[in-house]
Design an enzyme around this catalytic site. Structure first.
Site, PDB file in Angstrom:
ATOM      1  N   CYS A   4       7.522  -3.482  -3.279  1.00 37.72           N
ATOM      2  CA  CYS A   4       8.283  -3.046  -4.442  1.00 37.72           C
ATOM      3  C   CYS A   4       9.515  -3.919  -4.623  1.00 37.72           C
ATOM      4  O   CYS A   4       9.819  -4.777  -3.795  1.00 37.72           O
ATOM      5  CB  CYS A   4       8.715  -1.594  -4.270  1.00 37.72           C
ATOM      6  SG  CYS A   4       7.361  -0.432  -3.968  1.00 37.72           S
ATOM      7  N   LEU A   6       5.344  -0.840  -6.572  1.00 35.47           N
ATOM      8  CA  LEU A   6       3.965  -1.187  -6.261  1.00 35.47           C
ATOM      9  C   LEU A   6       3.408  -0.004  -5.484  1.00 35.47           C
ATOM     10  O   LEU A   6       3.801   0.243  -4.344  1.00 35.47           O
ATOM     11  CB  LEU A   6       3.890  -2.466  -5.426  1.00 35.47           C
ATOM     12  CG  LEU A   6       2.488  -2.908  -4.997  1.00 35.47           C
ATOM     13  CD1 LEU A   6       1.653  -3.299  -6.211  1.00 35.47           C
ATOM     14  CD2 LEU A   6       2.554  -4.062  -4.000  1.00 35.47           C
ATOM     15  N   ASN A  39      11.992  -0.157  -0.729  1.00 36.57           N
ATOM     16  CA  ASN A  39      10.870  -1.096  -0.703  1.00 36.57           C
ATOM     17  C   ASN A  39      10.343  -1.099   0.723  1.00 36.57           C
ATOM     18  O   ASN A  39      11.050  -1.499   1.645  1.00 36.57           O
ATOM     19  CB  ASN A  39      11.332  -2.509  -1.084  1.00 36.57           C
ATOM     20  CG  ASN A  39      10.263  -3.551  -0.800  1.00 36.57           C
ATOM     21  OD1 ASN A  39       9.072  -3.277  -0.901  1.00 36.57           O
ATOM     22  ND2 ASN A  39      10.688  -4.754  -0.428  1.00 36.57           N
ATOM     23  N   GLY A  40       9.118  -0.636   0.919  1.00 37.64           N
ATOM     24  CA  GLY A  40       8.599  -0.679   2.280  1.00 37.64           C
ATOM     25  C   GLY A  40       7.494   0.312   2.548  1.00 37.64           C
ATOM     26  O   GLY A  40       6.993   0.986   1.640  1.00 37.64           O
ATOM     27  N   THR A  75       8.947 -27.248   4.529  1.00 41.10           N
ATOM     28  CA  THR A  75       7.737 -26.695   5.132  1.00 41.10           C
ATOM     29  C   THR A  75       7.388 -25.326   4.555  1.00 41.10           C
ATOM     30  O   THR A  75       6.212 -24.985   4.433  1.00 41.10           O
ATOM     31  CB  THR A  75       7.884 -26.594   6.659  1.00 41.10           C
ATOM     32  OG1 THR A  75       9.073 -25.881   6.984  1.00 41.10           O
ATOM     33  CG2 THR A  75       7.942 -27.969   7.282  1.00 41.10           C
ATOM     34  N   ARG A  99       5.692 -25.999   1.157  1.00 36.71           N
ATOM     35  CA  ARG A  99       4.332 -26.497   1.380  1.00 36.71           C
ATOM     36  C   ARG A  99       3.372 -25.360   1.729  1.00 36.71           C
ATOM     37  O   ARG A  99       2.245 -25.298   1.238  1.00 36.71           O
ATOM     38  CB  ARG A  99       4.331 -27.495   2.532  1.00 36.71           C
ATOM     39  CG  ARG A  99       4.960 -28.841   2.252  1.00 36.71           C
ATOM     40  CD  ARG A  99       4.942 -29.666   3.530  1.00 36.71           C
ATOM     41  NE  ARG A  99       5.466 -31.008   3.355  1.00 36.71           N
ATOM     42  CZ  ARG A  99       5.602 -31.881   4.351  1.00 36.71           C
ATOM     43  NH1 ARG A  99       5.265 -31.519   5.581  1.00 36.71           N
ATOM     44  NH2 ARG A  99       6.075 -33.084   4.117  1.00 36.71           N
TER      45      ARG A  99
END
Length: 584
Positions: free
Chosen positions: A2, A51, A75-76, A316, A319
């Site tokens: 979320c 979500l 959120n979690g 990194t 990528r």
């Protein structure tokens, strides 16, 4: 995952301020496309983009206690919420959401309840009875969170930089394992495990204890009311996650709702050797396997979106994030909302190949501690934001609090790479799941060493990025790099290119300070650079400076001069990216 956003104590309860909070909250809608919520109490605002994973029908936020004097935006995922509800027998819950326990735990235990939560989380809790608030982030920083301060005395909280960077005088990453209280006006660390002090543990290695701890970590993450799957690259970590999930899925509530056959997902450049490895594991486990391909141009075209969502200029990380970002979109299009992934193993067990150079078990252990503490800036950030960009949630069992406690209590001598004794990297993890009667994986997969010498197909991703950056960054620009970017000055054209994009989206000085820098070899911390005198004069975060370590560890018979130039240029980041079948 979320998206949460909070504005606290802004001395302004006007309609214009409410509209601004709504506007900023919409910048996080990709994280939570299922519902939006906003609660206002005086000059405090709590916003939420949901979500829905648990209790999709009634778990909308913000959440409240019985009389709505305590409000929470979260959120979690709280994996032990059912156990916690049993401790709150005198409380009435409004929803079936796992996060509904937070407001009630606060009523019972005050600010000291956070360590009771077993899960991943970022939350803001507002107590309207005295207009106080607390903010907390999970132990390792699996969920992303930022805090900022306005000139008007306000405090801002957001799941992502883009939710507060335009409205704060200063902002920073909210430290993992910490709580911020308005009553004390500062941070305090609530997460204090034994390993955090970096003292050297001495518990003898017991493979069955380690196995059971990881199985439990995976099983608790099967808590879901929506379709889910696993990310599978064919490497050790993601393969173990997939194997345990497939083994224990049948008896779960999730299996009753969505079926007992597991779905697995992998992305890579067509022809990549790791795509074949992932397919082999999927066939062995009997998963419904989804293999996605992308081209180098697909990845290059997505770079700006990736940097906007991941909110970093670390080479990194970008990528590695790009293929994961592309894969997440494909997964979400299939109706899947949650995936289980394998981040964290290399940090806990010293899986990076530079650990071959650890001078002793004490340094080996301290480096794993440093790596775990930095995860929120690298792999957790990637896993969280690359998936959340498309409304997909990633769960990471290797970073389970209890599992970390078990794994980090092992005498680090057992984790040391001892090739003369047949102990390759992450040997303790491999040995823990070497079961002759009921094998988790085929032996050759369980003991397969890190993929290194690709035929070049997987590495064309990195070559393509470098070539693309070289077309946009001139030699003259690099000469002036330290004047343009005095903080974390880019040393390659690829790094300069990413930095230009980042600064366009996030031009504030606070934003650039959220991205880590410093000396690194093959993903090491700056401290580990001291392990080899040669590294100090050849610093390269991609890992080429540690070339001798990689080559001597796996192919000592072949002289360096005989190694293909493609290999020398492609050592970048010897780690497994769950579901991604290329080297980053």
């Amino acid at each position: 995952m979320c998206g949460i956003l909070a504005l606290l104590g802004c001395s302004d309860d006007s309609q214009a301020k409410r509209v601004r909070v709504l506007e900023l909250s919409r910048r996080l809608k990709h994280r939570g496309p299922d519902w939006s919520g906003l609660y206002q109490f005086g000059d405090c605002y709590l916003a939420h983009q949901r979500l829905a994973i648990i209790d999709p029908a009634s778990g909308d936020q913000p959440l409240f206690n019985e009389d709505k004097t305590v409000a929470v935006t979260v959120n979690g995922e709280i994996y032990n919420h059912e156990e916690l509800r049993k401790k709150l027998v005198n409380h009435k819950f409004r929803t079936g959401s796992d996060c509904d326990v937070i407001a009630h735990l606060y009523e019972e235990y005050g600010e000291d309840f956070v360590d009771m939560l077993d899960g991943i989380f970022s939350f803001v809790l507002l107590d309207t009875r005295d207009n106080s608030f607390i903010v907390a982030r999970d132990a390792i920083g699996v969920t992303s969170l930022y805090i900022g301060w306005g000139l008007d005395g306000s405090v801002w909280i957001s799941s992502e930089l883009k939710g507060l960077n335009d409205d704060c005088e200063h902002f920073e990453s909210f430290p993992p394992g910490h709580l911020y209280s308005s009553k004390s006006g500062g941070f305090r660390r609530w997460y204090n495990p034994p390993w955090f002090s970096e003292d050297i543990p001495s518990v003898p290695y017991d493979p069955l204890v380690l196995r059971h701890a990881f199985e439990n970590a995976v099983i608790k993450r099967l808590m879901t009311d929506v379709p889910f799957g696993v990310l599978l690259s064919g490497g050790l970590d993601s393969s173990l996650v997939a194997s345990i999930t497939a083994r224990y899925l049948a008896g779960t509530k999730a299996a009753k709702q969505w079926g007992a056959q597991l779905h697995s997902f992998c992305v890579g450049l067509e022809g990549s050797p790791d795509l074949k490895a992932a397919k082999e594991v999927a066939d062995y486990l009997g998963t419904v396997h989804h293999e996605f391909h992308f081209t180098v141009q697909d990845g290059i075209d997505a770079i700006e979106d990736v940097i906007y969502h991941i909110e970093t200029y670390d080479v990194t990380t970008i990528r590695a994030s790009t293929p994961m970002f592309l894969m997440s979109r494909k997964i979400k299009s299939l109706g899947v909302k949650m995936v289980i992934s394998g981040e964290g193993s290399d940090e806990i067990f010293g899986g990076y190949l530079y650990f071959h150079k650890a001078p002793n078990k004490e340094e080996f252990h301290r480096e794993t501690c440093r790596k775990i503490k930095a995860l929120h800036q690298y792999d957790c950030l990637r896993a969280n934001k690359a998936t959340s960009a498309w409304g997909l949630e990633a769960r990471v069992p290797f970073l389970d609090k209890e599992f970390i406690n078990v794994a980090m209590s092992i005498d680090p001598e057992a984790k040391m790479i001892r090739r003369d004794e047949g102990r390759i990297e992450k040997w303790v993890l491999r040995r823990a799941f070497d079961d002759e009667k009921h094998p988790y994986l085929p032996k050759h997969i369980l003991y397969r060493q890190k993929e290194q010498f690709s035929d070049g197909v997987g590495y064309s991703w990195i070559d393509g990025l470098k070539a693309h950056a070289a077309r946009h960054v001139t030699d003259k620009m690099m000469v002036n790099a330290s004047n343009i970017f005095p903080h974390n000055t880019p040393t390659t054209k690829e790094a300069y290119y990413y930095r230009m994009i980042f600064e366009r989206f996030f031009p504030q000085n606070s934003a650039r300070l959220t991205v880590p820098g410093g000396a690194s070899v093959a993903c090491s911390t700056a401290k580990a650079v001291e392990w080899d005198a040669a590294w100090k004069n050849n610093l390269d975060p991609s890992g080429r400076a540690a070339l001798g370590v990689h080559l001597s560890a796996y192919d000592a018979e072949t002289p360096l001069s005989n190694k293909p130039s493609k290999v020398i240029d492609s050592i970048p980041r010897m780690m497994e990216i769950p579901g991604v079948a290329i080297q980053s």
